[in-house]
Design a protein around this motif. Structure first.
Motif, mmCIF file in Angstrom:
data_model
loop_
_atom_site.group_PDB
_atom_site.id
_atom_site.type_symbol
_atom_site.label_atom_id
_atom_site.label_comp_id
_atom_site.label_asym_id
_atom_site.label_seq_id
_atom_site.Cartn_x
_atom_site.Cartn_y
_atom_site.Cartn_z
ATOM 1 N N GLU A 1 0.747 -1.065 0.012
ATOM 2 C CA GLU A 1 -0.003 -0.050 0.078
ATOM 3 C C GLU A 1 0.713 1.329 -0.016
ATOM 4 O O GLU A 1 0.448 2.186 -0.766
ATOM 5 C CB GLU A 1 -1.045 -0.121 1.256
ATOM 6 N N SER A 2 1.872 1.279 0.968
ATOM 7 C CA SER A 2 2.532 2.699 1.059
ATOM 8 C C SER A 2 4.008 2.611 1.666
ATOM 9 O O SER A 2 3.936 1.450 2.623
ATOM 10 C CB SER A 2 1.647 3.580 1.911
ATOM 11 N N TRP A 3 4.763 3.438 1.804
ATOM 12 C CA TRP A 3 5.950 3.435 2.840
ATOM 13 C C TRP A 3 5.637 3.507 4.178
ATOM 14 O O TRP A 3 6.052 3.130 5.086
ATOM 15 C CB TRP A 3 6.787 4.765 2.436
ATOM 16 N N ALA B 1 6.428 1.133 7.267
ATOM 17 C CA ALA B 1 7.021 1.509 8.737
ATOM 18 C C ALA B 1 6.341 0.928 9.908
ATOM 19 O O ALA B 1 7.032 0.358 10.844
ATOM 20 C CB ALA B 1 7.240 2.938 8.731
ATOM 21 N N ARG B 2 5.057 1.102 9.469
ATOM 22 C CA ARG B 2 4.007 0.579 10.576
ATOM 23 C C ARG B 2 3.945 -0.958 10.858
ATOM 24 O O ARG B 2 4.207 -1.718 11.928
ATOM 25 C CB ARG B 2 2.551 0.849 10.393
ATOM 26 N N GLU B 3 4.369 -1.841 9.714
ATOM 27 C CA GLU B 3 4.374 -3.054 9.716
ATOM 28 C C GLU B 3 5.551 -3.427 10.329
ATOM 29 O O GLU B 3 5.924 -4.433 11.184
ATOM 30 C CB GLU B 3 4.529 -3.622 8.321
ATOM 31 N N ALA C 1 11.471 0.526 -3.125
ATOM 32 C CA ALA C 1 10.373 0.001 -3.491
ATOM 33 C C ALA C 1 10.861 -1.127 -4.540
ATOM 34 O O ALA C 1 11.725 -1.134 -5.108
ATOM 35 C CB ALA C 1 9.414 0.866 -4.166
ATOM 36 N N SER C 2 9.994 -2.069 -4.665
ATOM 37 C CA SER C 2 10.223 -3.074 -5.637
ATOM 38 C C SER C 2 9.441 -2.666 -6.808
ATOM 39 O O SER C 2 8.089 -2.162 -6.618
ATOM 40 C CB SER C 2 9.787 -4.524 -5.352
ATOM 41 N N GLU D 1 5.412 -0.301 -12.496
ATOM 42 C CA GLU D 1 4.557 -0.219 -11.308
ATOM 43 C C GLU D 1 5.276 -0.487 -9.950
ATOM 44 O O GLU D 1 5.962 -1.719 -10.080
ATOM 45 C CB GLU D 1 3.387 -0.669 -11.503
ATOM 46 N N ILE D 2 5.142 0.287 -8.977
ATOM 47 C CA ILE D 2 5.554 -0.243 -7.695
ATOM 48 C C ILE D 2 4.699 -1.516 -7.085
ATOM 49 O O ILE D 2 3.501 -1.318 -7.043
ATOM 50 C CB ILE D 2 5.540 0.817 -6.461
#
Length: 68
Positions: A15-17, A21-23, A45-46, A51-52
């Motif tokens: 979903e997002s950076w 970080a939360r993960e 990012a991969s 597309e990311i």
């Protein structure tokens, strides 16, 4: 003065950076007690087909050293 230990954890998210970080913090908190702060060391990012596909956050996690 208390001593603080710092570990690095890589979190990932589709979903997002910020979610990455939360993960990282959520996973670390399952085995590390008393997390007192974090510092984002790196955002990566991969990418596939332009597309990311996975956001990655390298997070330094700080917590107090426990005297046993």
């Amino acid at each position: 003065m208390a001593a603080v230990k710092i570990i690095k954890v890589l979190g990932t998210s589709t979903e997002s950076w910020e979610d990455a970080a939360r993960e990282a913090v959520a996973q670390a908190s399952s085995t590390v007690e008393n997390i007192s702060g974090i510092e984002i060391e790196d955002w990566t990012a991969s990418v596939e087909d332009g597309e990311i596909t996975a956001y990655k956050a390298t997070v330094e996690i700080a917590f107090p050293v426990q005297n046993e």
